[in-house]
Scaffold this active site. Structure first.
Site, PDB file in Angstrom:
ATOM      1  N   SER A 285      29.713  -1.930 -16.926  1.00 57.26           N
ATOM      2  CA  SER A 285      30.759  -1.873 -15.893  1.00 57.26           C
ATOM      3  C   SER A 285      31.890  -2.844 -16.227  1.00 57.26           C
ATOM      4  O   SER A 285      31.736  -3.736 -17.074  1.00 57.26           O
ATOM      5  CB  SER A 285      30.159  -2.240 -14.531  1.00 57.26           C
ATOM      6  OG  SER A 285      29.924  -3.636 -14.464  1.00 57.26           O
ATOM      7  N   THR A 286      32.986  -2.707 -15.487  1.00 57.27           N
ATOM      8  CA  THR A 286      34.120  -3.632 -15.673  1.00 57.27           C
ATOM      9  C   THR A 286      33.698  -5.061 -15.299  1.00 57.27           C
ATOM     10  O   THR A 286      34.309  -6.024 -15.741  1.00 57.27           O
ATOM     11  CB  THR A 286      35.329  -3.185 -14.800  1.00 57.27           C
ATOM     12  OG1 THR A 286      34.856  -2.828 -13.497  1.00 57.27           O
ATOM     13  CG2 THR A 286      36.060  -2.005 -15.396  1.00 57.27           C
TER      14      THR A 286
ATOM     15  N   ARG B 219      18.989   5.461  -9.043  1.00 55.99           N
ATOM     16  CA  ARG B 219      19.087   4.042  -9.393  1.00 55.99           C
ATOM     17  C   ARG B 219      17.692   3.480  -9.591  1.00 55.99           C
ATOM     18  O   ARG B 219      16.850   3.559  -8.694  1.00 55.99           O
ATOM     19  CB  ARG B 219      19.817   3.241  -8.305  1.00 55.99           C
ATOM     20  CG  ARG B 219      19.933   1.775  -8.708  1.00 55.99           C
ATOM     21  CD  ARG B 219      20.777   0.940  -7.783  1.00 55.99           C
ATOM     22  NE  ARG B 219      20.971  -0.370  -8.400  1.00 55.99           N
ATOM     23  CZ  ARG B 219      22.093  -1.060  -8.428  1.00 55.99           C
ATOM     24  NH1 ARG B 219      23.159  -0.592  -7.836  1.00 55.99           N
ATOM     25  NH2 ARG B 219      22.173  -2.229  -9.026  1.00 55.99           N
TER      26      ARG B 219
ATOM     27  N   ARG C 182      16.833 -11.239 -22.353  1.00 50.95           N
ATOM     28  CA  ARG C 182      17.383 -10.039 -21.696  1.00 50.95           C
ATOM     29  C   ARG C 182      17.769  -8.953 -22.715  1.00 50.95           C
ATOM     30  O   ARG C 182      17.643  -7.764 -22.456  1.00 50.95           O
ATOM     31  CB  ARG C 182      18.603 -10.421 -20.857  1.00 50.95           C
ATOM     32  CG  ARG C 182      18.273 -11.375 -19.718  1.00 50.95           C
ATOM     33  CD  ARG C 182      19.539 -11.793 -18.978  1.00 50.95           C
ATOM     34  NE  ARG C 182      20.244 -10.648 -18.434  1.00 50.95           N
ATOM     35  CZ  ARG C 182      19.895 -10.034 -17.303  1.00 50.95           C
ATOM     36  NH1 ARG C 182      18.878 -10.465 -16.588  1.00 50.95           N
ATOM     37  NH2 ARG C 182      20.590  -8.998 -16.888  1.00 50.95           N
TER      38      ARG C 182
ATOM     39  N   ARG D  69      14.958  -7.852 -16.042  1.00 49.64           N
ATOM     40  CA  ARG D  69      13.662  -8.184 -15.431  1.00 49.64           C
ATOM     41  C   ARG D  69      12.503  -7.671 -16.280  1.00 49.64           C
ATOM     42  O   ARG D  69      11.470  -8.314 -16.396  1.00 49.64           O
ATOM     43  CB  ARG D  69      13.589  -7.590 -14.015  1.00 49.64           C
ATOM     44  CG  ARG D  69      14.321  -8.431 -12.986  1.00 49.64           C
ATOM     45  CD  ARG D  69      14.532  -7.679 -11.704  1.00 49.64           C
ATOM     46  NE  ARG D  69      15.602  -6.687 -11.833  1.00 49.64           N
ATOM     47  CZ  ARG D  69      15.814  -5.715 -10.976  1.00 49.64           C
ATOM     48  NH1 ARG D  69      15.013  -5.550  -9.947  1.00 49.64           N
ATOM     49  NH2 ARG D  69      16.821  -4.886 -11.144  1.00 49.64           N
ATOM     50  N   TRP D  70      12.695  -6.518 -16.891  1.00 47.30           N
ATOM     51  CA  TRP D  70      11.646  -5.946 -17.753  1.00 47.30           C
ATOM     52  C   TRP D  70      11.364  -6.898 -18.916  1.00 47.30           C
ATOM     53  O   TRP D  70      10.206  -7.161 -19.262  1.00 47.30           O
ATOM     54  CB  TRP D  70      12.113  -4.580 -18.262  1.00 47.30           C
ATOM     55  CG  TRP D  70      11.094  -3.818 -19.037  1.00 47.30           C
ATOM     56  CD1 TRP D  70      10.153  -2.963 -18.539  1.00 47.30           C
ATOM     57  CD2 TRP D  70      10.921  -3.837 -20.463  1.00 47.30           C
ATOM     58  NE1 TRP D  70       9.400  -2.437 -19.558  1.00 47.30           N
ATOM     59  CE2 TRP D  70       9.841  -2.960 -20.757  1.00 47.30           C
ATOM     60  CE3 TRP D  70      11.544  -4.502 -21.516  1.00 47.30           C
ATOM     61  CZ2 TRP D  70       9.396  -2.727 -22.055  1.00 47.30           C
ATOM     62  CZ3 TRP D  70      11.092  -4.276 -22.810  1.00 47.30           C
ATOM     63  CH2 TRP D  70      10.027  -3.401 -23.076  1.00 47.30           C
TER      64      TRP D  70
ATOM     65  N   ASN E 254      30.567  -6.261 -15.871  1.00 50.32           N
ATOM     66  CA  ASN E 254      29.524  -6.754 -16.791  1.00 50.32           C
ATOM     67  C   ASN E 254      30.055  -7.716 -17.864  1.00 50.32           C
ATOM     68  O   ASN E 254      29.275  -8.431 -18.504  1.00 50.32           O
ATOM     69  CB  ASN E 254      28.791  -5.595 -17.472  1.00 50.32           C
ATOM     70  CG  ASN E 254      27.833  -4.860 -16.562  1.00 50.32           C
ATOM     71  OD1 ASN E 254      27.535  -3.680 -16.737  1.00 50.32           O
ATOM     72  ND2 ASN E 254      27.317  -5.543 -15.550  1.00 50.32           N
TER      73      ASN E 254
ATOM     74  N   ASP F  65      19.218   0.234 -14.075  1.00 54.96           N
ATOM     75  CA  ASP F  65      19.042  -1.171 -13.721  1.00 54.96           C
ATOM     76  C   ASP F  65      17.614  -1.659 -14.002  1.00 54.96           C
ATOM     77  O   ASP F  65      16.663  -0.894 -13.850  1.00 54.96           O
ATOM     78  CB  ASP F  65      19.377  -1.356 -12.235  1.00 54.96           C
ATOM     79  CG  ASP F  65      19.690  -2.799 -11.893  1.00 54.96           C
ATOM     80  OD1 ASP F  65      19.880  -3.608 -12.826  1.00 54.96           O
ATOM     81  OD2 ASP F  65      19.743  -3.124 -10.698  1.00 54.96           O
ATOM     82  N   GLY F  66      17.503  -2.919 -14.391  1.00 59.09           N
ATOM     83  CA  GLY F  66      16.188  -3.545 -14.524  1.00 59.09           C
ATOM     84  C   GLY F  66      15.828  -3.971 -15.937  1.00 59.09           C
ATOM     85  O   GLY F  66      14.721  -4.472 -16.153  1.00 59.09           O
TER      86      GLY F  66
ATOM     87  N   ILE G 157      25.437   0.932  -4.683  1.00 58.92           N
ATOM     88  CA  ILE G 157      26.126   1.851  -5.606  1.00 58.92           C
ATOM     89  C   ILE G 157      26.878   1.108  -6.726  1.00 58.92           C
ATOM     90  O   ILE G 157      27.202   1.707  -7.762  1.00 58.92           O
ATOM     91  CB  ILE G 157      27.041   2.816  -4.812  1.00 58.92           C
ATOM     92  CG1 ILE G 157      27.495   3.979  -5.683  1.00 58.92           C
ATOM     93  CG2 ILE G 157      28.219   2.099  -4.176  1.00 58.92           C
ATOM     94  CD1 ILE G 157      27.939   5.202  -4.938  1.00 58.92           C
TER      95      ILE G 157
HETATM   96  C1  FPP Z   1      21.409  -3.226 -16.004  1.00 60.75           C
HETATM   97  O1  FPP Z   1      20.188  -3.966 -16.066  1.00 60.75           O
HETATM   98  C2  FPP Z   1      21.741  -2.728 -17.324  1.00 60.75           C
HETATM   99  C3  FPP Z   1      22.936  -2.919 -17.970  1.00 60.75           C
HETATM  100  C4  FPP Z   1      24.057  -3.681 -17.392  1.00 60.75           C
HETATM  101  C5  FPP Z   1      23.139  -2.412 -19.318  1.00 60.75           C
HETATM  102  C6  FPP Z   1      22.675  -1.004 -19.537  1.00 60.75           C
HETATM  103  C7  FPP Z   1      22.491  -0.849 -20.986  1.00 60.75           C
HETATM  104  C8  FPP Z   1      21.553  -0.111 -21.587  1.00 60.75           C
HETATM  105  C9  FPP Z   1      20.592   0.751 -20.866  1.00 60.75           C
HETATM  106  C10 FPP Z   1      21.395  -0.176 -23.055  1.00 60.75           C
HETATM  107  C11 FPP Z   1      22.587   0.271 -23.813  1.00 60.75           C
HETATM  108  C12 FPP Z   1      22.726   1.737 -23.853  1.00 60.75           C
HETATM  109  C13 FPP Z   1      23.441   2.374 -24.780  1.00 60.75           C
HETATM  110  C14 FPP Z   1      23.704   3.797 -24.639  1.00 60.75           C
HETATM  111  C15 FPP Z   1      23.953   1.697 -25.964  1.00 60.75           C
HETATM  112  P1  FPP Z   1      20.226  -5.531 -15.800  1.00 60.75           P
HETATM  113  O2  FPP Z   1      20.510  -6.197 -17.083  1.00 60.75           O
HETATM  114  O3  FPP Z   1      21.200  -5.839 -14.713  1.00 60.75           O
HETATM  115  O4  FPP Z   1      18.753  -5.785 -15.352  1.00 60.75           O
HETATM  116  P2  FPP Z   1      18.253  -6.806 -14.239  1.00 60.75           P
HETATM  117  O5  FPP Z   1      18.780  -6.294 -12.912  1.00 60.75           O
HETATM  118  O6  FPP Z   1      16.776  -6.731 -14.333  1.00 60.75           O
HETATM  119  O7  FPP Z   1      18.799  -8.152 -14.593  1.00 60.75           O
END
Ligand code: FPP
Length: 232
Positions: free
Chosen positions: A64-65, A180, A32, A23-24, A67, A19-20, A187
């Site tokens: 996730s389902t 996390r 994003r 924001r990064w 997302n 996660d993050g 979770i």
């Molecule tokens: C959550 O951060 C991250 C995701 C929903 C996507 C995870 C995807 C990757 C790490 C890249 C893809 C990886 C592969 C293997 C192709 P967020 O977007 O919810 O961050 P935030 O909480 O700061 O908004």
């Protein structure tokens, strides 16, 4: 680290809620998708470190389902990163002895992507370090899938071991630790069954800021945990 230097690790199965990314990117005035791109780079490094440390299985919550509710531009960007990574898997499985398993309902993906996933799972089957990539994954739907599979097999009196063996993670050892990043303490429908006796590690670090040595530190922290599995 050379393969022969790899020793027994106190963690057999670690899972990451990555996660993050958003924001990064925002902190850098970027969209994003930029965060997800960096997140994918970090995922590659963390997976390698898990293998170097001799962790038998590592699981990553990629998509996730839920997302799918994100803006199309963001979903498309994650799918593009996924497809790019699928093309790298064969090299990764040879270099790091990785067995890939894709957790989740594959049927929503294009024929081409599904075929790639099945091929990768098949050709990496004999490899040592399991990398579970959760894609279109939800913990509740995984449990429903497992129960339905058992019903289809004609099971009438379902026990815990039956469900454990019917989950997407059936090839992995029991889950030891869920990490996390990003500061939230929840979770999010991830590995609900497997988490029953897992330890948790929460960090405020955003996923793209995680570095391989953080995994070493997390493993070290894990060794201080007193796991009682409901006993004394
Ligand atoms: C959550 O951060 C991250 C995701 C929903 C996507 C995870 C995807 C990757 C790490 C890249 C893809 C990886 C592969 C293997 C192709 P967020 O977007 O919810 O961050 P935030 O909480 O700061 O908004």
């Amino acid at each position: 680290m050379a393969v022969e230097e790899r020793t027994e690790c106190p963690i057999a199965h670690i899972a990451f809620i990555m996660d993050g990314n958003g924001r990064w990117a925002k902190k850098r005035g970027m969209p994003r998708e930029f965060g997800h791109r960096q997140g994918a780079e970090v995922f590659r490094k963390i997976l390698r470190r898990c293998c170097e440390l001799g962790i038998c299985a590592s699981t990553y919550y990629v998509f996730s389902t839920e997302n799918w509710k994100r803006p199309k531009k963001e979903v498309d960007a994650i799918m593009e990163l996924l497809e790019r990574y699928l093309d790298e898997c064969e090299r990764e499985m040879e270099k790091n002895d990785v067995r890939f398993v894709f957790l989740g309902d594959k049927s929503v993906f294009s024929e081409t992507v599904q075929k790639k996933m099945l091929h990768i799972e098949d050709v990496s089957k004999k490899n040592r370090y399991i990398a579970n990539l959760a894609l279109n994954y939800g913990g509740r739907s995984e449990i429903c899938m497992a129960v339905n599979k058992l019903i289809d097999e004609g099971k009438t009196n379902i026990c815990e071991d039956d469900i454990t063996g019917a989950l997407y993670t059936e090839a992995s050892p029991p889950l030891d630790l869920i990490v996390r990043t990003g500061g939230d303490l929840r979770i999010s429908n991830f590995l609900l069954w497997q988490a029953a006796y897992a330890e948790f590690y929460f960090t405020d670090k955003l996923w793209p800021d995680l570095v391989p040595t953080d995994v070493d530190m997390i493993v070290e922290n894990f060794t201080t945990r007193n796991r009682r599995f409901g006993g004394v």
